[in-house]
Design a protein around this motif. Sequence first.
Motif, PDB file in Angstrom:
ATOM      1  N   ALA A 109       0.778  -1.232   0.004  1.00 30.94           N
ATOM      2  CA  ALA A 109       0.275   0.133   0.138  1.00 30.94           C
ATOM      3  C   ALA A 109       0.944   1.271  -0.011  1.00 30.94           C
ATOM      4  O   ALA A 109       0.513   2.377  -0.388  1.00 30.94           O
ATOM      5  CB  ALA A 109      -0.937  -0.036   1.261  1.00 30.94           C
ATOM      6  N   ASP A 110       2.119   1.327   0.326  1.00 31.71           N
ATOM      7  CA  ASP A 110       2.804   2.189   0.480  1.00 31.71           C
ATOM      8  C   ASP A 110       3.222   2.826  -0.837  1.00 31.71           C
ATOM      9  O   ASP A 110       3.614   3.891  -0.947  1.00 31.71           O
ATOM     10  CB  ASP A 110       4.171   1.993   1.600  1.00 31.71           C
ATOM     11  N   THR A 111       3.227   1.884  -1.893  1.00 31.09           N
ATOM     12  CA  THR A 111       3.792   2.295  -3.209  1.00 31.09           C
ATOM     13  C   THR A 111       2.582   2.443  -4.189  1.00 31.09           C
ATOM     14  O   THR A 111       2.735   2.736  -5.520  1.00 31.09           O
ATOM     15  CB  THR A 111       4.854   1.390  -3.725  1.00 31.09           C
ATOM     16  N   PHE A 116      -7.864  10.755  -3.741  1.00 31.45           N
ATOM     17  CA  PHE A 116      -8.909  11.236  -2.767  1.00 31.45           C
ATOM     18  C   PHE A 116      -9.292  12.651  -3.081  1.00 31.45           C
ATOM     19  O   PHE A 116      -8.605  13.472  -3.746  1.00 31.45           O
ATOM     20  CB  PHE A 116      -8.188  11.142  -1.435  1.00 31.45           C
ATOM     21  N   PRO A 117     -10.446  13.051  -2.637  1.00 30.23           N
ATOM     22  CA  PRO A 117     -10.982  14.236  -2.984  1.00 30.23           C
ATOM     23  C   PRO A 117     -10.208  15.626  -2.205  1.00 30.23           C
ATOM     24  O   PRO A 117      -9.968  15.115  -0.828  1.00 30.23           O
ATOM     25  CB  PRO A 117     -12.685  14.421  -2.479  1.00 30.23           C
ATOM     26  N   VAL A 118     -10.266  16.521  -2.729  1.00 31.34           N
ATOM     27  CA  VAL A 118      -9.669  17.862  -2.151  1.00 31.34           C
ATOM     28  C   VAL A 118     -10.531  18.905  -2.291  1.00 31.34           C
ATOM     29  O   VAL A 118     -10.001  20.002  -2.853  1.00 31.34           O
ATOM     30  CB  VAL A 118      -8.300  18.035  -2.344  1.00 31.34           C
ATOM     31  N   ASP A 121     -15.026  19.250  -6.464  1.00 32.04           N
ATOM     32  CA  ASP A 121     -14.829  18.908  -7.782  1.00 32.04           C
ATOM     33  C   ASP A 121     -13.239  18.386  -8.044  1.00 32.04           C
ATOM     34  O   ASP A 121     -12.951  18.577  -9.388  1.00 32.04           O
ATOM     35  CB  ASP A 121     -15.248  19.971  -8.753  1.00 32.04           C
ATOM     36  N   LYS A 122     -12.583  18.283  -7.154  1.00 28.88           N
ATOM     37  CA  LYS A 122     -11.108  17.924  -7.393  1.00 28.88           C
ATOM     38  C   LYS A 122     -10.325  16.833  -6.635  1.00 28.88           C
ATOM     39  O   LYS A 122     -10.938  16.681  -5.485  1.00 28.88           O
ATOM     40  CB  LYS A 122     -10.256  19.334  -7.134  1.00 28.88           C
ATOM     41  N   THR A 123      -9.684  16.135  -7.199  1.00 27.60           N
ATOM     42  CA  THR A 123      -8.939  14.848  -6.516  1.00 27.60           C
ATOM     43  C   THR A 123      -7.420  15.366  -6.724  1.00 27.60           C
ATOM     44  O   THR A 123      -6.955  15.711  -7.615  1.00 27.60           O
ATOM     45  CB  THR A 123      -9.499  13.607  -7.147  1.00 27.60           C
ATOM     46  N   ILE A 124      -6.760  14.423  -5.921  1.00 31.54           N
ATOM     47  CA  ILE A 124      -5.388  14.302  -5.874  1.00 31.54           C
ATOM     48  C   ILE A 124      -5.026  12.775  -5.994  1.00 31.54           C
ATOM     49  O   ILE A 124      -5.780  12.179  -5.111  1.00 31.54           O
ATOM     50  CB  ILE A 124      -4.847  15.082  -4.470  1.00 31.54           C
ATOM     51  N   THR A 125      -3.931  12.696  -6.423  1.00 28.58           N
ATOM     52  CA  THR A 125      -3.356  11.158  -6.515  1.00 28.58           C
ATOM     53  C   THR A 125      -2.051  11.083  -5.781  1.00 28.58           C
ATOM     54  O   THR A 125      -1.292  11.919  -6.437  1.00 28.58           O
ATOM     55  CB  THR A 125      -3.351  10.376  -7.746  1.00 28.58           C
ATOM     56  N   MET A 126      -1.640  10.444  -4.693  1.00 31.95           N
ATOM     57  CA  MET A 126      -0.234  10.241  -4.389  1.00 31.95           C
ATOM     58  C   MET A 126      -0.129   8.690  -4.054  1.00 31.95           C
ATOM     59  O   MET A 126      -0.948   8.059  -3.929  1.00 31.95           O
ATOM     60  CB  MET A 126      -0.349  10.704  -2.762  1.00 31.95           C
ATOM     61  N   LYS A 127       1.205   8.305  -3.897  1.00 33.17           N
ATOM     62  CA  LYS A 127       1.563   7.161  -3.551  1.00 33.17           C
ATOM     63  C   LYS A 127       1.235   6.881  -1.937  1.00 33.17           C
ATOM     64  O   LYS A 127       1.030   7.926  -1.314  1.00 33.17           O
ATOM     65  CB  LYS A 127       3.088   6.825  -3.443  1.00 33.17           C
ATOM     66  N   GLY A 128       0.742   5.844  -1.540  1.00 30.88           N
ATOM     67  CA  GLY A 128       0.349   5.530  -0.235  1.00 30.88           C
ATOM     68  C   GLY A 128       1.248   6.126   0.923  1.00 30.88           C
ATOM     69  O   GLY A 128       0.568   6.650   2.103  1.00 30.88           O
ATOM     70  N   GLN A 130       3.044   8.772   0.895  1.00 26.03           N
ATOM     71  CA  GLN A 130       3.092  10.195   0.561  1.00 26.03           C
ATOM     72  C   GLN A 130       1.431  10.568   1.313  1.00 26.03           C
ATOM     73  O   GLN A 130       1.593  11.542   2.107  1.00 26.03           O
ATOM     74  CB  GLN A 130       3.182  10.542  -0.451  1.00 26.03           C
ATOM     75  N   PHE A 131       0.540   9.820   0.686  1.00 28.95           N
ATOM     76  CA  PHE A 131      -0.751  10.250   1.452  1.00 28.95           C
ATOM     77  C   PHE A 131      -0.838  10.243   2.825  1.00 28.95           C
ATOM     78  O   PHE A 131      -1.181  10.859   3.493  1.00 28.95           O
ATOM     79  CB  PHE A 131      -1.813   9.110   0.780  1.00 28.95           C
ATOM     80  N   LEU A 132      -0.269   8.893   3.500  1.00 32.62           N
ATOM     81  CA  LEU A 132       0.021   8.923   4.923  1.00 32.62           C
ATOM     82  C   LEU A 132       0.697   9.883   5.692  1.00 32.62           C
ATOM     83  O   LEU A 132      -0.014  10.435   6.604  1.00 32.62           O
ATOM     84  CB  LEU A 132       0.526   7.390   5.388  1.00 32.62           C
ATOM     85  N   SER A 133       1.828  10.091   5.251  1.00 37.00           N
ATOM     86  CA  SER A 133       2.568  10.849   5.968  1.00 37.00           C
ATOM     87  C   SER A 133       2.697  12.456   5.706  1.00 37.00           C
ATOM     88  O   SER A 133       2.818  13.304   6.521  1.00 37.00           O
ATOM     89  CB  SER A 133       4.151  10.763   5.845  1.00 37.00           C
TER      90      SER A 133
END
Length: 167
Positions: A109-111, A116-118, A121-128, A130-133
């Motif tokens: 999951a870390d990679t 997720f929504p921000v 009408d907008k989403t962001i994608t990060m690696k797990g 980065q999302f967690l930390s």
Amino acid sequence: MSFYDAVVPAYLQMLNSLTGLLTKAEAHCAAKKVDPSVLLGSRLYPDMLPLSKQIQLASDYPTRGCARLTHSEVPSTPDTETTFAELKQRLAKTIDYVKSFKPEQFEGADTKDVTFPVGPDKTITMKGQQFLSTFSLPNFYFHAATAHGILRHNGVEIGKRDFLGAN
């Protein structure tokens, strides 16, 4: 350390400490004859969210974080709580939900990408990782610390050990 071990225990420690904080806040209201709705509606500053919303948000980040990191369905949690008992029940449900995840669900999951929504009408994608930390845990701790600050500011006798769940 597994990614599960980096995620689940951190959420559980603070969720349990928030439950303890609410228990002390409830006792404070009873002892000082303070209407609980006054404390639940308290804010650190007029443009900040009240205690009840801080607890609701603090319960949302572990739920949504675990779901998104494991690519599970994100549960809907309406913000309907208006009492200490209801907020503690929400925290209990969140704790049960977080405990329901197994270590194997977090493998890799870390990679993996987490989207997720921000905003509406907008989403962001990060690696797990980065999302967690950089998103989930900082927001989670912000709302937990703000809840602690509101309670302390209003005279509830709590300290750092309560925040850490050591009392």
